[in-house]
Scaffold this active site. Sequence first.
Site, PDB file in Angstrom:
ATOM      1  N   GLN A 104       7.873   8.842  19.084  1.00 55.41           N
ATOM      2  CA  GLN A 104       6.409   8.904  18.972  1.00 55.41           C
ATOM      3  C   GLN A 104       5.793   7.858  19.894  1.00 55.41           C
ATOM      4  O   GLN A 104       6.179   6.677  19.833  1.00 55.41           O
ATOM      5  CB  GLN A 104       5.953   8.644  17.544  1.00 55.41           C
ATOM      6  N   TYR A 175      -5.746   6.162  15.161  1.00 55.16           N
ATOM      7  CA  TYR A 175      -5.368   5.321  16.308  1.00 55.16           C
ATOM      8  C   TYR A 175      -6.112   5.828  17.551  1.00 55.16           C
ATOM      9  O   TYR A 175      -6.909   6.761  17.464  1.00 55.16           O
ATOM     10  CB  TYR A 175      -3.850   5.337  16.492  1.00 55.16           C
ATOM     11  N   CYS A 344      11.641   8.493  -3.845  1.00 60.09           N
ATOM     12  CA  CYS A 344      10.614   7.483  -3.559  1.00 60.09           C
ATOM     13  C   CYS A 344       9.544   7.549  -4.642  1.00 60.09           C
ATOM     14  O   CYS A 344       9.119   8.634  -5.036  1.00 60.09           O
ATOM     15  CB  CYS A 344      10.011   7.780  -2.194  1.00 60.09           C
ATOM     16  N   CYS A 347       5.379   3.549  -4.116  1.00 64.31           N
ATOM     17  CA  CYS A 347       4.789   2.244  -4.456  1.00 64.31           C
ATOM     18  C   CYS A 347       4.241   1.529  -3.222  1.00 64.31           C
ATOM     19  O   CYS A 347       3.393   0.645  -3.350  1.00 64.31           O
ATOM     20  CB  CYS A 347       5.828   1.369  -5.139  1.00 64.31           C
ATOM     21  N   GLN A 423      11.135  -3.435 -17.816  1.00 69.88           N
ATOM     22  CA  GLN A 423       9.809  -3.424 -17.174  1.00 69.88           C
ATOM     23  C   GLN A 423       9.460  -2.067 -16.551  1.00 69.88           C
ATOM     24  O   GLN A 423       8.296  -1.762 -16.354  1.00 69.88           O
ATOM     25  CB  GLN A 423       9.778  -4.471 -16.065  1.00 69.88           C
ATOM     26  N   ALA A 460      23.120  -9.243 -27.305  1.00 69.63           N
ATOM     27  CA  ALA A 460      24.389  -9.905 -26.963  1.00 69.63           C
ATOM     28  C   ALA A 460      24.200 -11.412 -27.042  1.00 69.63           C
ATOM     29  O   ALA A 460      23.420 -11.976 -26.272  1.00 69.63           O
ATOM     30  CB  ALA A 460      24.813  -9.490 -25.571  1.00 69.63           C
TER      31      ALA A 460
HETATM   32 FE1  SF4 Z   1       8.983   4.700  -1.495  1.00 69.53          FE
HETATM   33 FE2  SF4 Z   1       8.308   2.354  -2.495  1.00 69.53          FE
HETATM   34 FE3  SF4 Z   1      10.625   2.689  -1.192  1.00 69.53          FE
HETATM   35 FE4  SF4 Z   1       8.325   2.721   0.153  1.00 69.53          FE
HETATM   36  S1  SF4 Z   1       9.180   0.990  -0.979  1.00 69.53           S
HETATM   37  S2  SF4 Z   1      10.025   4.129   0.375  1.00 69.53           S
HETATM   38  S3  SF4 Z   1       7.008   3.729  -1.302  1.00 69.53           S
HETATM   39  S4  SF4 Z   1      10.028   3.604  -3.124  1.00 69.53           S
END
Ligand code: SF4
Length: 651
Positions: A104, A175, A344, A347, A423, A460
């Site tokens: 690219q 861009y 993924c 996040c 968490q 534990a």
């Molecule tokens: Fe996906 Fe988060 Fe990994 Fe980026 S950091 S690839 S958003 S899981």
Amino acid sequence: MTHFPNLFSEGRIGNLVIPNRIVMPPMATNLANEDGSVSQRLIDYYAARARGGVGLIIVENVQVDYPQGKNVACQLRLDNDKYMAGFFELAEAVHSYGTKIFMQIHHAGAQTTPGITEGLQPVSPSGVPCSFLGIQPRELSIDEIEEIIQKFVNTAVRVKGAMFDGIELHGAHGYLIGQFMSPRTNRRVDKYGGNLEGRMRFPLEIIRRIKEAVGDDYPICFRFSADEFIEGGITLEEGKQIAKMLEEAGVHVLHVSAGVYDSMPTLLEPSRFEQGWRVYLAEEIKKVVSIPVITVGVIREPEFAEKIIAEGRADFVAIGRGLIADPEWPKKAREGRSSEIRKCISCNIGCIGGRVFPNLRLRCTVNPVAGREGVYGEIKQSPVKKKVVVVGGGPAGMQAANTAAKRGHQVILYEKKQNLGGQLEIASAAPGKAKIKWFRDWLEAELLRAGVEIRSGVTADAETIASLSPDYVILAAGSKPVTPKIKGLEKENNFVVQAWDVLAGKVSVEKNEEVVVVGGGLVGCEAAHYLAEKGAKVIVVEMLSDIAMDMEPISRFDMLQQFAKLGITIRTSNIVSEITPEGVVIVGKGGKMGFIRSKKVVLAVGQTPVGNELKKALEEKGIPVRVIGDAYNVGKIIDAVSTGFQVACQV
Ligand code: SF4
């Protein structure tokens, strides 16, 4: 039997045959060397994705005009022949797996900062600033525009010389090329502005001259935002006209993206966006052209991708962050193991928003190997098999147990609750964060696949652990919320709760109930968002000058837009000095006091590690212990997973 027969059928771009329909789209990584040359770590990163079976890799943006066109700290450059050798090695590594590779080519225009361009003021067609970055660009002269066109051509020639299979022109995301195309950022009255024909002159001239230089058949992909999702910007209707003009100019494939920096969540979606929400853009573009079309954006599952191809909505699917999270996504899909894909979770913390924009190298929350494939690419078997006890079934403990088991150790994992996740369970309950549960479920399934013995619902203690005679203990006991020393909190009451309890669904609110959240960090903001969605009138009180400073910037940008819609009030630079059944007393700058009425007060002032006593007791028994995750240092999921992985690699 062929799993996903459409996804794994050959595709064609011009005369080039692509082995399957999966494309890795360009994503900035900062994995290049500081001088912009190709690094071994970059080659290792792309080679891992090629080995994983992707059909075409479009390498992240290379700058054609250094440093004026640069937009991240360690961005590739190909503005000089001396950089070609590294690009050749990169292409060679990717080709060795049968994967095709495009480069690219890119100019940032207004979407950069003088800190990145080595002091140069960013440039643009008409000096329209990008509000996401807040930098005033200067307008380009005609001579400068023509020089930049030549720089695109020169880079394209080098890409071909380095044995790449094609180029992609970056006309998306606001861009420089996109700035010329968009009516929002191109206000010129000369031949490079005005109507669509004028605004398209810059990209079309680049295409024409590149074709003259590299030949008509050399594949050119054009990436553009078919909808910029911003007032005054390109809309889908205009996107269709643009697509037709690009086809007429001889482009071989269209890569249909969306958004600009000022509509950032539509180009790098935070977690709340649904899978494939913008496939419709590619589908609409495909209706008006006869060249192939690539769709992109939150495509996470092979079943979903297969359907896109089968229904003819696009010719190729780009799996971007999905391939950062799991380089073996295509291989697992092809082998009918799609349930083993580590998906993924959108996040943005390890990749673009959380790492690359702040000038760090790419990492990934769910994939601790991402960006360091050369170091950790293959998990090495331990020469000595040990008995390893892991205490704590949150992200750090689960990752450590998995990795230790894959290295050949016998692993026993203790978790005091019935369910694993720690968490991850709490975080996935926040609005728009349900994808986090994907990772919890994947980790649990991996534990079973790796043969880890899980003892959940068991606390534990040192005696229990010692009775197993472990060679090593990994302590991942997590953290607990802090209760601040504020007047009114000396005694138990029923109107003050912890943010964790809110996210765990233990707190109910009535419509329009007034709630104050004390602490505007990530957890406090998530609790505020959660309660506001349930109808509460929420005020966040934060002692710092802004909220959610610990959040990844794209998710933060998106969250603040959601806060505005929900009417959440933010009071920064204030501390809560007293909590009463009627509300909270706040103290602002210069000691200015105020009172906020509320029926409930939610505490979100941080967490503190737990498990130190257990560490001490185990060490007294002569058992080696490593403390990881929040128990060592309170952090994000990415920190917990990374340390869990690294420590298990050392056992
Ligand atoms: Fe996906 Fe988060 Fe990994 Fe980026 S950091 S690839 S958003 S899981």
